[in-house]
Design a protein around this motif. Structure first.
Motif, PDB file in Angstrom:
ATOM      1  N   ALA A 163      32.486  36.499  54.503  1.00 13.08           N
ATOM      2  CA  ALA A 163      30.891  35.887  54.256  1.00 13.08           C
ATOM      3  C   ALA A 163      30.707  36.249  52.607  1.00 13.08           C
ATOM      4  O   ALA A 163      29.784  35.980  52.339  1.00 13.08           O
ATOM      5  CB  ALA A 163      30.172  36.474  55.148  1.00 13.08           C
ATOM      6  N   ASP A 164      31.477  37.501  52.343  1.00 11.96           N
ATOM      7  CA  ASP A 164      30.929  38.100  50.867  1.00 11.96           C
ATOM      8  C   ASP A 164      31.916  37.263  49.946  1.00 11.96           C
ATOM      9  O   ASP A 164      33.004  37.667  49.610  1.00 11.96           O
ATOM     10  CB  ASP A 164      31.194  39.554  50.836  1.00 11.96           C
ATOM     11  CG  ASP A 164      30.638  40.180  49.471  1.00 11.96           C
ATOM     12  OD1 ASP A 164      30.600  39.289  48.529  1.00 11.96           O
ATOM     13  OD2 ASP A 164      30.236  41.270  49.730  1.00 11.96           O
ATOM     14  N   PRO A 165      31.334  36.331  49.041  1.00  9.69           N
ATOM     15  CA  PRO A 165      31.973  35.436  48.085  1.00  9.69           C
ATOM     16  C   PRO A 165      32.534  36.381  46.894  1.00  9.69           C
ATOM     17  O   PRO A 165      33.586  36.184  46.431  1.00  9.69           O
ATOM     18  CB  PRO A 165      31.050  34.683  47.382  1.00  9.69           C
ATOM     19  CG  PRO A 165      29.641  35.243  47.855  1.00  9.69           C
ATOM     20  CD  PRO A 165      29.939  35.982  48.999  1.00  9.69           C
ATOM     21  N   ARG A 166      32.014  37.745  46.805  1.00  6.13           N
ATOM     22  CA  ARG A 166      32.690  38.627  45.756  1.00  6.13           C
ATOM     23  C   ARG A 166      34.036  38.976  46.329  1.00  6.13           C
ATOM     24  O   ARG A 166      34.995  39.207  45.449  1.00  6.13           O
ATOM     25  CB  ARG A 166      31.889  39.849  45.556  1.00  6.13           C
ATOM     26  CG  ARG A 166      30.348  39.434  44.961  1.00  6.13           C
ATOM     27  CD  ARG A 166      29.811  40.581  45.013  1.00  6.13           C
ATOM     28  NE  ARG A 166      29.380  40.909  46.597  1.00  6.13           N
ATOM     29  CZ  ARG A 166      28.695  42.354  46.701  1.00  6.13           C
ATOM     30  NH1 ARG A 166      28.202  43.083  45.738  1.00  6.13           N
ATOM     31  NH2 ARG A 166      28.376  42.425  48.126  1.00  6.13           N
ATOM     32  N   ALA A 212      34.085  31.289  39.698  1.00  6.84           N
ATOM     33  CA  ALA A 212      33.343  31.399  41.019  1.00  6.84           C
ATOM     34  C   ALA A 212      33.049  32.807  41.298  1.00  6.84           C
ATOM     35  O   ALA A 212      31.890  33.088  41.671  1.00  6.84           O
ATOM     36  CB  ALA A 212      34.118  30.726  42.114  1.00  6.84           C
ATOM     37  N   PHE A 213      33.821  33.947  41.015  1.00  9.01           N
ATOM     38  CA  PHE A 213      33.678  35.286  41.175  1.00  9.01           C
ATOM     39  C   PHE A 213      32.415  35.657  40.232  1.00  9.01           C
ATOM     40  O   PHE A 213      31.622  36.334  40.924  1.00  9.01           O
ATOM     41  CB  PHE A 213      34.702  35.920  41.081  1.00  9.01           C
ATOM     42  CG  PHE A 213      34.488  37.397  40.921  1.00  9.01           C
ATOM     43  CD1 PHE A 213      34.266  38.203  41.959  1.00  9.01           C
ATOM     44  CD2 PHE A 213      34.310  38.098  39.432  1.00  9.01           C
ATOM     45  CE1 PHE A 213      33.949  39.755  41.994  1.00  9.01           C
ATOM     46  CE2 PHE A 213      34.027  39.493  39.514  1.00  9.01           C
ATOM     47  CZ  PHE A 213      34.151  40.193  40.821  1.00  9.01           C
ATOM     48  N   LEU A 214      32.438  35.227  39.086  1.00  7.26           N
ATOM     49  CA  LEU A 214      31.321  35.756  38.343  1.00  7.26           C
ATOM     50  C   LEU A 214      29.947  35.016  38.794  1.00  7.26           C
ATOM     51  O   LEU A 214      28.832  35.681  38.552  1.00  7.26           O
ATOM     52  CB  LEU A 214      31.375  35.102  36.914  1.00  7.26           C
ATOM     53  CG  LEU A 214      32.962  35.710  36.020  1.00  7.26           C
ATOM     54  CD1 LEU A 214      32.916  35.136  34.817  1.00  7.26           C
ATOM     55  CD2 LEU A 214      32.475  37.046  35.815  1.00  7.26           C
ATOM     56  N   TRP A 215      30.129  33.844  39.309  1.00  2.80           N
ATOM     57  CA  TRP A 215      28.680  33.241  39.882  1.00  2.80           C
ATOM     58  C   TRP A 215      28.281  34.022  41.001  1.00  2.80           C
ATOM     59  O   TRP A 215      27.023  34.383  41.188  1.00  2.80           O
ATOM     60  CB  TRP A 215      29.241  31.807  40.497  1.00  2.80           C
ATOM     61  CG  TRP A 215      28.021  31.338  41.296  1.00  2.80           C
ATOM     62  CD1 TRP A 215      26.830  30.630  40.741  1.00  2.80           C
ATOM     63  CD2 TRP A 215      28.154  31.362  42.401  1.00  2.80           C
ATOM     64  NE1 TRP A 215      26.007  30.373  41.849  1.00  2.80           N
ATOM     65  CE2 TRP A 215      26.794  30.693  43.141  1.00  2.80           C
ATOM     66  CE3 TRP A 215      28.939  31.652  43.625  1.00  2.80           C
ATOM     67  CZ2 TRP A 215      26.459  30.561  44.414  1.00  2.80           C
ATOM     68  CZ3 TRP A 215      28.671  31.385  44.818  1.00  2.80           C
ATOM     69  CH2 TRP A 215      27.407  30.865  45.494  1.00  2.80           C
ATOM     70  N   ALA A 216      29.191  34.509  41.936  1.00  2.00           N
ATOM     71  CA  ALA A 216      28.884  35.188  43.099  1.00  2.00           C
ATOM     72  C   ALA A 216      28.268  36.720  42.924  1.00  2.00           C
ATOM     73  O   ALA A 216      27.440  36.998  43.415  1.00  2.00           O
ATOM     74  CB  ALA A 216      29.960  35.389  43.833  1.00  2.00           C
ATOM     75  N   ARG A 217      29.081  37.385  41.777  1.00  2.00           N
ATOM     76  CA  ARG A 217      28.413  38.547  41.463  1.00  2.00           C
ATOM     77  C   ARG A 217      27.035  38.361  40.720  1.00  2.00           C
ATOM     78  O   ARG A 217      26.127  39.354  40.998  1.00  2.00           O
ATOM     79  CB  ARG A 217      29.739  39.342  40.333  1.00  2.00           C
ATOM     80  CG  ARG A 217      29.184  40.550  40.142  1.00  2.00           C
ATOM     81  CD  ARG A 217      30.197  41.330  39.511  1.00  2.00           C
ATOM     82  NE  ARG A 217      30.517  41.049  38.207  1.00  2.00           N
ATOM     83  CZ  ARG A 217      31.489  41.530  37.163  1.00  2.00           C
ATOM     84  NH1 ARG A 217      32.199  42.485  37.727  1.00  2.00           N
ATOM     85  NH2 ARG A 217      31.790  40.994  36.040  1.00  2.00           N
TER      86      ARG A 217
END
Length: 397
Positions: free
Chosen positions: A210-213, A388-393
């Motif tokens: 559930a954690d996109p990071r 996508a990781f940058l967006w999640a962080r």
């Protein structure tokens, strides 16, 4: 049992040894793949499947190896899984038919799954941030040596003693690794057996997924490192059958891939402070994307040769060395209390991507076409996952 602390140097050495179990077991075997087709009187697809079942066992078993290391301790879990690895290697070495070879490779994959999971977890147990990334980068430098030597050793063993000798080498490697863990590896976590309960296990993985990071950092590795695993199912057939290399020449030729990964790891160690985390990641991903584009174009436009195939692979490998330490650290950081499970999930997605890439390549049929299609897609997937990781962080901050 209380956790102990290992020095950075010892942790790096043990982490590198554990991490190499999976890649070495793959790399030392690849020169024998065309020979195994003849030895068992079977098809290219059946021997390619021996890599796929290895990947499958490796990927799925990580989902248990990580939580088991949280529940029973890193040392006990590692020794138990290494015993499974040795048994699988013996079955493969003594295989009278291809079905036994497939079973041995599956068991090998299950046993080897503990390596990458525990090596990452023991780093996260004691270090974080830039310090952890530095250790993982040094592991990467040492890691390059084993897979670089693997195809060469495999090719020489094949030439001198036949394909069985390759699996005997794996038995020796498994025993040596087990002895090293038993004698030198300290327990770095406080075991908590409640973590292995099904409800706690599902809850831990539910939290991580559930954690996109965590999820997107795993997909970055799944794209770029997964591509290395996937292309191992294609390169032996492209370079030996299409380009015309002998198994020994193929083994030496694969030094180009590992050599550029090694060079990238050394370059990162020299440039890390100047580039910083984001600079290193972006430079690495730029090289990964460039290499992927070169692979797709070279297959379409150039008659296959060693340089047309391995040149773009070298560019990708150099870039992966810049990406792997930082994105691994970022994926493990959010949930330190379940570091083993986090490392297992990241490793599962990484290996599952390689497995699926190999399956798609087998479905395409022609190894050269598969190489020029599957590998570029995976490299570009890695870049998309990083965005996508940058967006999640940013969202979490």
């Amino acid at each position: 049992m209380t956790k102990a602390r290992m020095s950075e140097r010892r942790m790096t050495q043990i982490g590198a040894l554990l991490t190499t179990i999976g890649p070495v077991s793959m790399a030392v075997y690849t020169p024998a793949m065309p020979e195994l087709v003849k030895a068992f009187g079977t098809t290219d697809s059946a021997i390619k499947l021996s890599l796929s079942v290895y990947f499958g066992g490796f990927a799925v078993a990580q989902l248990l190896a990580g939580p088991l290391s949280d529940a029973f301790g890193r040392r006990k879990a590692t020794l138990a899984f290494m015993t499974i690895y040795i048994i699988g290697s013996l079955i493969a070495a003594l295989a009278p038919a291809v079905d036994y070879l497939l079973a041995g490779r599956l068991i090998q994959g299950i046993g080897a799954s503990v390596g990458i999971t525990v090596s990452r977890a023991i780093v996260r147990d004691q270090f974080s941030g830039a310090e952890a990334a530095r250790i993982l980068n040094m592991v990467g430098i040492m890691l390059a040596i084993g897979p670089a030597a693997g195809p060469t050793l495999g090719g020489l063993a094949l030439a001198l003693s036949g394909w069985q000798a390759i699996f005997v080498l794996m038995v020796v490697f498994g025993i040596g690794t087990s002895l090293t863990v038993w004698l030198l590896m300290a327990e770095t976590t406080t075991p908590n057996r409640s973590l292995i309960r099904p409800s706690r296990l599902l809850s831990a993985y539910g939290t991580l997924v559930a954690d996109p990071r965590v999820l997107f950092s795993a997909l970055v590795l799944g794209g770029c490192i997964g591509a290395l695993y996937a292309q191992s199912t294609m390169l032996p057939f492209v370079l030996i059958n299409r380009v015309g290399l002998s198994p020994s020449q193929f083994g030496f030729g694969m030094l180009m891939q590992s050599g550029f990964f090694f060079s990238g790891s050394v370059a990162l160690r020299l440039l890390a402070r100047r580039l910083g985390e984001s600079g290193a990641l972006r430079l690495g991903l730029l090289l990964i994307g460039l290499g992927g584009a070169m692979i797709g174009l070279s297959v379409q436009l150039v008659e296959p040769s060693f340089l047309s195939i391995m040149g773009p692979v070298a560019v990708c490998s150099f870039g992966i060395a810049f990406v792997s330490p930082y994105i691994t650290t970022a994926g493990l950081a959010p949930h330190p209390q379940i570091a083993g499970s986090a490392a297992a999930l990241i490793g599962f997605i990484q290996m599952a991507s390689g497995f699926l890439g190999g399956v798609v390549a087998a479905m395409i049929g022609d190894p050269l076409t598969a190489f020029g299609t599957v590998i570029p897609f995976m490299e570009f997937m890695s870049i998309a996952a990083y965005l996508a990781f940058l967006w999640a962080r940013r969202r979490s901050e």
